[in-house]
Design an enzyme around this catalytic site. Sequence first.
Site, mmCIF file in Angstrom:
data_model
loop_
_atom_site.group_PDB
_atom_site.id
_atom_site.type_symbol
_atom_site.label_atom_id
_atom_site.label_comp_id
_atom_site.label_asym_id
_atom_site.label_seq_id
_atom_site.Cartn_x
_atom_site.Cartn_y
_atom_site.Cartn_z
ATOM 1 N N SER A 145 0.954 -1.184 0.187
ATOM 2 C CA SER A 145 0.049 0.001 -0.157
ATOM 3 C C SER A 145 0.943 1.310 0.070
ATOM 4 C CB SER A 145 -0.891 0.126 1.131
ATOM 5 O OG SER A 145 -1.021 1.301 1.757
ATOM 6 N N TYR A 158 -1.385 -1.313 10.287
ATOM 7 C CA TYR A 158 -1.569 -1.475 9.006
ATOM 8 C C TYR A 158 -0.185 -1.003 7.897
ATOM 9 C CZ TYR A 158 -3.489 -1.317 4.182
ATOM 10 O OH TYR A 158 -3.822 -1.242 2.793
HETATM 11 N N1 LIG Z 1 -8.934 -0.869 -1.618
HETATM 12 C C1 LIG Z 1 -7.752 0.009 -1.511
HETATM 13 O O1 LIG Z 1 -7.938 0.960 -1.883
HETATM 14 C C2 LIG Z 1 -6.298 -0.527 -1.248
HETATM 15 C C3 LIG Z 1 -5.311 0.291 -1.050
HETATM 16 C C4 LIG Z 1 -3.994 -0.191 -0.877
HETATM 17 C C5 LIG Z 1 -3.859 -1.634 -0.471
HETATM 18 N N2 LIG Z 1 -4.886 -2.359 -0.495
HETATM 19 C C6 LIG Z 1 -4.611 -3.808 -0.034
HETATM 20 O O2 LIG Z 1 -5.458 -4.655 -1.090
HETATM 21 C C7 LIG Z 1 -5.758 -5.846 -0.465
HETATM 22 C C8 LIG Z 1 -7.208 -6.119 -0.867
HETATM 23 O O3 LIG Z 1 -8.098 -5.125 -0.459
HETATM 24 P P1 LIG Z 1 -9.576 -4.915 -0.561
HETATM 25 O O4 LIG Z 1 -9.797 -3.424 -0.610
HETATM 26 O O5 LIG Z 1 -9.890 -5.465 -1.696
HETATM 27 O O6 LIG Z 1 -10.145 -5.403 0.694
HETATM 28 P P2 LIG Z 1 -11.509 -5.859 1.201
HETATM 29 O O7 LIG Z 1 -12.575 -5.517 -0.032
HETATM 30 O O8 LIG Z 1 -11.581 -5.681 2.315
HETATM 31 O O9 LIG Z 1 -11.300 -7.430 0.924
HETATM 32 C C9 LIG Z 1 -10.644 -8.351 1.794
HETATM 33 C C10 LIG Z 1 -10.473 -9.812 1.314
HETATM 34 O O10 LIG Z 1 -9.747 -10.517 2.408
HETATM 35 C C11 LIG Z 1 -10.430 -11.440 2.722
HETATM 36 N N3 LIG Z 1 -10.491 -11.582 4.201
HETATM 37 C C12 LIG Z 1 -10.517 -10.704 5.218
HETATM 38 N N4 LIG Z 1 -10.107 -11.216 6.450
HETATM 39 C C13 LIG Z 1 -9.733 -12.518 6.244
HETATM 40 C C14 LIG Z 1 -9.247 -13.560 7.014
HETATM 41 N N5 LIG Z 1 -9.084 -13.219 8.329
HETATM 42 N N6 LIG Z 1 -8.814 -14.783 6.458
HETATM 43 C C15 LIG Z 1 -9.136 -15.027 5.065
HETATM 44 N N7 LIG Z 1 -9.598 -14.024 4.392
HETATM 45 C C16 LIG Z 1 -9.712 -12.730 4.863
HETATM 46 C C17 LIG Z 1 -12.195 -11.106 2.735
HETATM 47 O O11 LIG Z 1 -12.911 -12.209 2.471
HETATM 48 P P3 LIG Z 1 -13.801 -12.855 3.866
HETATM 49 O O12 LIG Z 1 -14.431 -11.664 4.559
HETATM 50 O O13 LIG Z 1 -14.769 -13.777 3.015
HETATM 51 O O14 LIG Z 1 -12.681 -13.523 4.468
HETATM 52 C C18 LIG Z 1 -11.785 -10.428 1.307
HETATM 53 O O15 LIG Z 1 -12.060 -11.534 0.187
HETATM 54 C C19 LIG Z 1 -5.381 -5.864 0.941
HETATM 55 O O16 LIG Z 1 -4.395 -6.514 1.428
HETATM 56 C C20 LIG Z 1 -5.266 -4.310 1.135
HETATM 57 O O17 LIG Z 1 -4.363 -3.872 2.111
HETATM 58 C C21 LIG Z 1 -6.198 -2.035 -1.010
#
Ligand SMILES: NC(=O)c1ccc[n+]([C@@H]2O[C@H](COP(=O)([O-])OP(=O)(O)OC[C@H]3O[C@@H](n4cnc5c(N)ncnc54)[C@H](OP(=O)(O)O)[C@@H]3O)[C@@H](O)[C@H]2O)c1
Length: 267
Positions: A145, A158
């Site tokens: 990130s 984080y």
């Molecule tokens: N979106 C952004 O703007 C952004 C920016 C920078 C970095 N990122 C990074 O990109 C990645 C994805 O982000 P996102 O925004 O797509 O997140 P999200 O929408 O919250 O989705 C998170 C995913 O992780 C799974 N998850 C959460 N807790 C878990 C656990 N304990 N065990 C197994 N699976 C788990 C969730 O599924 P379940 O709830 O079914 O487990 C879901 O599939 C993350 O690493 C985040 O830090 C995102």
Amino acid sequence: MTTEFAKKYGPWALVTGASKGLGLEFAVQCAERGLNIILVARSADLLDKQAGIISEKFHVEVKTIPIDLSREDILDVITPVTDSLEVGLLINNAGISRVRPFLDHSLDQLLTQLHLNARAALVLAYHFGQKMKDRKRGGIMFLSSGSAMNGTAYVSNYAGTKAYNLILGESLWYELGKYGVDVLGFMPGSTKSPGWDLNEAKTSFMVKVMDVDETISKALDALGKRPSLIAGTINSLSYFILGRFMSRSQSINTVSKSMEKLFGPFD
Ligand SMILES: NC(=O)c1ccc[n+]([C@@H]2O[C@H](COP(=O)([O-])OP(=O)(O)OC[C@H]3O[C@@H](n4cnc5c(N)ncnc54)[C@H](OP(=O)(O)O)[C@@H]3O)[C@@H](O)[C@H]2O)c1
């Protein structure tokens, strides 16, 4: 369909956090490029639903592993499914981010975040990285990130986990690259996802929130071409300015104040 991507990273990709958000889009775009997919996350029903949609649309095989990746024994659950498969691509995507003051979290919440965001990525990279090294091909992606670039208040733990992913990814880019294994530390920048929505950011001209398809295609295209990538021109430019023209304390103050504007006020 056998694409160049599938020849390099096939036949199976394992994507963590693949029930929704960026992980689901990684799974979709890898299937589109001809890979069979293993979807990993906690929500079993949602994983089954996404598996059905992906296999029908792209004519690839899809398996699911419902598991909480913050647990210690994740390989005991994952390897019975993967041992008979050639996993050529690992996407360490699962991660949680909650914007709030450090001490407003419970210690348990912070440890869960550390175990999911960092420990699980390490365990899976070690396990599948060994097999890829032996095969002399493969790819591993670590989701980092922009907050990995310098200290960022209100996402302190984080940001620490994301710095870990960035540096581990860049280091392995060199080490495993010698054996034909491509590694990328990927910094998505703000991207519309359920996780992004949960933190209820205010809108700002300073933040361009990207769509998942745009973010993920940039990541997959960059694998094998560089050690790390920040998605989005504005994001790259911002971090270039913060890193090159500001002192460390100035850049931490700048990003932390913008967190207060976007997500605050905080007590
Ligand atoms: N979106 C952004 O703007 C952004 C920016 C920078 C970095 N990122 C990074 O990109 C990645 C994805 O982000 P996102 O925004 O797509 O997140 P999200 O929408 O919250 O989705 C998170 C995913 O992780 C799974 N998850 C959460 N807790 C878990 C656990 N304990 N065990 C197994 N699976 C788990 C969730 O599924 P379940 O709830 O079914 O487990 C879901 O599939 C993350 O690493 C985040 O830090 C995102």
